[in-house]
Design a protein around this motif. Sequence first.
Motif, PDB file in Angstrom:
ATOM      1  N   UNK A  92      84.029 -31.027  -4.646  1.00 26.50           N
ATOM      2  CA  UNK A  92      84.436 -30.029  -4.491  1.00 26.50           C
ATOM      3  C   UNK A  92      85.371 -29.069  -5.638  1.00 26.50           C
ATOM      4  N   UNK A  93      85.848 -29.375  -6.012  1.00 25.41           N
ATOM      5  CA  UNK A  93      87.157 -29.041  -7.023  1.00 25.41           C
ATOM      6  C   UNK A  93      86.501 -28.724  -8.466  1.00 25.41           C
ATOM      7  N   UNK A  94      87.565 -27.684  -8.870  1.00 23.81           N
ATOM      8  CA  UNK A  94      86.726 -27.220 -10.176  1.00 23.81           C
ATOM      9  C   UNK A  94      86.879 -28.592 -11.129  1.00 23.81           C
ATOM     10  N   UNK A  95      87.524 -28.964 -11.586  1.00 29.24           N
ATOM     11  CA  UNK A  95      87.295 -30.053 -12.578  1.00 29.24           C
ATOM     12  C   UNK A  95      86.272 -31.657 -12.467  1.00 29.24           C
ATOM     13  N   UNK A  96      86.233 -31.388 -11.052  1.00 27.25           N
ATOM     14  CA  UNK A  96      85.358 -32.998 -11.105  1.00 27.25           C
ATOM     15  C   UNK A  96      84.118 -32.731 -11.160  1.00 27.25           C
ATOM     16  N   UNK A  97      84.013 -30.697 -10.319  1.00 31.04           N
ATOM     17  CA  UNK A  97      82.665 -29.834 -10.190  1.00 31.04           C
ATOM     18  C   UNK A  97      82.312 -30.177 -11.805  1.00 31.04           C
ATOM     19  N   UNK A  98      83.339 -29.681 -13.001  1.00 34.63           N
ATOM     20  CA  UNK A  98      83.061 -29.456 -13.964  1.00 34.63           C
ATOM     21  C   UNK A  98      82.429 -30.617 -14.641  1.00 34.63           C
ATOM     22  N   UNK A  99      83.011 -31.779 -14.303  1.00 30.30           N
ATOM     23  CA  UNK A  99      82.475 -32.729 -15.062  1.00 30.30           C
ATOM     24  C   UNK A  99      81.156 -32.753 -14.729  1.00 30.30           C
ATOM     25  N   UNK A 100      81.676 -33.621 -13.606  1.00 29.72           N
ATOM     26  CA  UNK A 100      79.945 -33.718 -13.191  1.00 29.72           C
ATOM     27  C   UNK A 100      78.626 -33.198 -13.569  1.00 29.72           C
ATOM     28  N   UNK A 101      78.853 -31.418 -13.679  1.00 36.50           N
ATOM     29  CA  UNK A 101      77.966 -31.006 -13.797  1.00 36.50           C
ATOM     30  C   UNK A 101      77.777 -30.647 -15.700  1.00 36.50           C
ATOM     31  N   UNK A 102      78.838 -30.993 -16.938  1.00 36.31           N
ATOM     32  CA  UNK A 102      78.986 -31.311 -17.925  1.00 36.31           C
ATOM     33  C   UNK A 102      77.964 -32.232 -17.994  1.00 36.31           C
ATOM     34  N   UNK A 103      78.324 -33.852 -17.457  1.00 35.71           N
ATOM     35  CA  UNK A 103      78.129 -35.323 -17.925  1.00 35.71           C
ATOM     36  C   UNK A 103      76.659 -34.494 -17.464  1.00 35.71           C
ATOM     37  N   UNK A 104      76.182 -33.877 -16.521  1.00 32.36           N
ATOM     38  CA  UNK A 104      74.919 -33.771 -16.322  1.00 32.36           C
ATOM     39  C   UNK A 104      73.593 -33.617 -17.541  1.00 32.36           C
TER      40      UNK A 104
END
Length: 389
Positions: A92-104
């Motif tokens: 839900x927070x900025x960095x974990x979500x960015x990481x998940x989508x970047x790896x996706x």
Amino acid sequence: MLASKQFVGLSINYFWYFGILGLVVPFLSVFLDARGFTSLEIGEILAVITAAKIVAPSLWAQLADKSGKQLIIVRVGALLTLICFSLIIWAYSYWPLMFSLAMFSLFMTSILPQLEVMTLNSIRKSAKIYGRIRLWGSIGFIIVAMLSGELIERYSAEAFSYIGIVILVGLCISTLLSKQPRIANKVTLDNVSIKTKVFNTNFLLFFFAGLMLQMSFGPYYVFFALYLQNLAYSGFLIGLFIAIGVVAEIGIFVFAALFFKSFSLKTLICMSILLTSLRWFVVGHFADSDMALAFSQLMHALSFGLYHSASIAFIQRHFNTNQQSRGQAIYIGGVYGVGGAVGAYVAGILWQDGIGAVITFDFAAITALIGGILALFLRNKPIIERAIN
């Protein structure tokens, strides 16, 4: 003649691959907005996940060109894409979500170049058969975009995550049912360095024209659905307008061979990019009109469909068979990666939570115009039969 099972298998892969794009491209910004992110943060996230396309395709492509086993890379990429996308349910927070989508995005970009090479090797680079297979990707995009708009409006933006997981499971299964195409003649071509081909003046003009075109798509990919939402269009209508663009795109893929017979490659590329500039001007200034918006979406046939077919033809003609995966990767990584990332980031700065919508699409129009001017300097060679015709 392409065997029916192989035709169906390739078509299903395109259906699911572009199906996930039919969810992510229009509705990721809606999903992020619902989770409370600002337009600047949304632009940053979209820029980072787009930038993943810069490096990843080249790394996978070198392995594919050396091994000749594109299907294994497609299967691994599909599985890792599913795993990474699933993480957004809990991030839900900025960095974990960015990481998940970047790896996706990192693993998602490994799929299309190899899928394109597999398809072109299977069909012997026939524009007619390629168009028929590729249109199933467009159909997948349409179906998912329309259903997603309705489901997100009915249930909530969190439906985005679960729709994506279902689509990616479908992609994983379809890749497992696919077969690696046989290449009749093993590579016995000249050993011209790929660097020579990449730094060729004509290729550089093509590359930077495409780069500017993809920069111009930044506002569309990041904020188009939010833009229409702010103009009081319903979720169904947003999906419908997006679908109009893809229906027009299908028409181009079906009749691609006619365009290639009637016009030079340079003409097709120039026309696609220059008319895209007009498209963004119409979106920025007249999107409150249903007719003007529908007209701009019909132009997607040229700004995406025709340009995509022409760019594939250019790459197939420009690079040797044993350079195809790397050529595709350089094109996707540079043009879509760098161009898309810069376009998304600049759009996030200019958008200002919707206040700067007109300025943002004017930026897109000017950027596409510059790309079109660059394309005017391409050398006008006849289309070689083996390229995609």
